[in-house]
Write a protein that holds these residues in place. Structure first.
Motif, PDB file in Angstrom:
ATOM      1  N   ALA A  35      -0.023  -5.354   4.636  1.00  0.00           N
ATOM      2  CA  ALA A  35      -0.502  -5.931   3.369  1.00  0.00           C
ATOM      3  C   ALA A  35      -1.766  -7.078   4.278  1.00  0.00           C
ATOM      4  O   ALA A  35      -0.935  -7.286   5.843  1.00  0.00           O
ATOM      5  N   PRO A  36      -2.464  -6.818   3.784  1.00  0.00           N
ATOM      6  CA  PRO A  36      -3.394  -7.878   4.376  1.00  0.00           C
ATOM      7  C   PRO A  36      -3.129  -9.525   4.756  1.00  0.00           C
ATOM      8  O   PRO A  36      -1.733 -10.037   3.705  1.00  0.00           O
ATOM      9  N   ASP A  37      -2.758  -9.636   6.356  1.00  0.00           N
ATOM     10  CA  ASP A  37      -2.989 -11.215   6.622  1.00  0.00           C
ATOM     11  C   ASP A  37      -1.072 -11.263   6.848  1.00  0.00           C
ATOM     12  O   ASP A  37      -1.207 -11.938   7.720  1.00  0.00           O
ATOM     13  N   GLN A  38      -0.284 -10.323   6.729  1.00  0.00           N
ATOM     14  CA  GLN A  38       0.876  -9.901   7.034  1.00  0.00           C
ATOM     15  C   GLN A  38       0.977  -8.973   8.013  1.00  0.00           C
ATOM     16  O   GLN A  38       2.662  -8.964   8.606  1.00  0.00           O
ATOM     17  N   GLY A  39       0.419  -8.028   7.820  1.00  0.00           N
ATOM     18  CA  GLY A  39       0.699  -6.863   8.460  1.00  0.00           C
ATOM     19  C   GLY A  39       1.382  -6.190   8.339  1.00  0.00           C
ATOM     20  O   GLY A  39       1.459  -5.261   7.666  1.00  0.00           O
ATOM     21  N   GLN A  43       1.043  -0.859  -0.076  1.00  0.00           N
ATOM     22  CA  GLN A  43      -0.312   0.002  -0.042  1.00  0.00           C
ATOM     23  C   GLN A  43       0.590   1.533   0.223  1.00  0.00           C
ATOM     24  O   GLN A  43       1.058   2.496  -1.175  1.00  0.00           O
ATOM     25  N   MET A  44       1.940   1.521   1.375  1.00  0.00           N
ATOM     26  CA  MET A  44       3.073   2.293   1.417  1.00  0.00           C
ATOM     27  C   MET A  44       4.056   1.856   1.184  1.00  0.00           C
ATOM     28  O   MET A  44       4.260   0.864   1.686  1.00  0.00           O
ATOM     29  N   ARG A  45       4.724   2.450   0.164  1.00  0.00           N
ATOM     30  CA  ARG A  45       6.456   2.118   0.436  1.00  0.00           C
ATOM     31  C   ARG A  45       7.428   3.319   0.982  1.00  0.00           C
ATOM     32  O   ARG A  45       7.290   3.988   0.561  1.00  0.00           O
ATOM     33  N   LEU A  46       8.472   3.270   1.734  1.00  0.00           N
ATOM     34  CA  LEU A  46       9.090   4.158   2.733  1.00  0.00           C
ATOM     35  C   LEU A  46      10.533   3.256   2.388  1.00  0.00           C
ATOM     36  O   LEU A  46      11.230   3.437   3.728  1.00  0.00           O
TER      37      LEU A  46
END
Length: 272
Positions: free
Chosen positions: A223-227, A212-215
């Motif tokens: 991410a869903p399921d992975q936190g 979703q966001m990359r820093l």
């Protein structure tokens, strides 16, 4: 009073700039290219091009998704694979998904496996949607294997709907595919090692939305399921000689925007 004027002036500049940035990040289509090399790639399939898309979530890039479809066509795909979430369960518009399948099938044979958002449809609604999807010309793979042939050489393409993902179904799906290169479409990327264990040589997944966001060096944020800071959110990941290619996706769902993470079309070329 002076401070208020300064803040107002800053807002007048930063708000439009931020809006423009977010619009760009959510609508600027990118292409990522990967090569998968294997001795199992038949000579006839050397150079075979696969366009992979995922997680459209009802989004349209131009009228009738013209920008997206033109970009896909420009990649000269031999096939198109879709790893789920063409629709979004929070604001479902099935016609966007069906229109996309209708047009993509005219570009190249299109193979579609459902994700968790389609999986939230009631059973009768799901059956109707999949029937409509088949009528577009696309091939819907829920727990199915098809054989792709060029001349007298072949590879297998399997698809497993998100709600059916389990060891038993994977075992049954991969049964009898040991004699040729086996591709798999399965929505969730964090099971790449499991897909490889049951015989998938190359898996196509999405679901993580590129974090979703990359820093910067921190990479993907959530991410869903992975936190937080997920391991499997984009790119190609190897498990021995097998690999999973993860699409960053095209649309959004619960989190409405992307940061440093533009929508992505993935191209994979098979090489001996």
């Amino acid at each position: 009073m002076r401070r208020s004027k300064i803040m107002l002036a800053l807002s007048a500049v930063t708000v439009p700039a931020a809006t423009a940035y977010f619009l760009y990040e959510n609508n600027h289509l990118t292409v990522s290219n990967y090569v998968y090399k294997s001795k199992k790639v038949p000579e006839s399939f050397d150079g075979f091009r696969i366009v992979h898309i995922s997680d459209l979530h009802n989004k349209s890039f131009g009228k009738d998704n013209t920008r997206l479809l033109e970009l896909i066509e420009a990649q000269s795909p031999d096939i198109i694979v879709i790893s789920g979430d063409l629709v979004d369960s929070r604001h479902t518009n099935k016609e966007v998904a069906l229109d996309f399948l209708r047009f993509s099938s005219k570009i190249a044979p299109t193979f579609y496996t459902t994700g968790n958002h389609e999986g939230r449809f009631p059973e009768n609604e799901m059956a109707e949607f999949l029937s409509d999807a088949e009528e577009t010309g696309a091939v819907v793979l829920t727990r199915d294997t098809v054989t792709l042939t060029i001349g007298d050489e072949k590879i297998y393409l399997c698809g497993l709907a998100d709600g059916l993902r389990c060891r038993k179904n994977l075992k049954n799906l991969m049964k009898g595919t040991d004699d040729a290169l086996t591709l798999l479409i399965s929505h969730r990327p964090q099971y790449g090692e499991l897909y490889a264990e049951y015989g998938a040589d190359l898996t196509f997944s999405g679901h993580a939305h590129g974090g979703q966001m990359r820093l910067g060096r921190l990479g993907s944020v959530i991410a869903p399921d992975q936190g937080f800071f997920p391991k499997y959110s984009e790119g190609i990941h190897y498990f021995g000689t097998s690999a999973t290619v993860i699409s960053r996706g095209l649309g959004n769902s619960f989190i409405p925007t992307r940061i440093n993470n533009p929508p992505e079309v993935v191209v994979v070329e098979l090489k001996r």
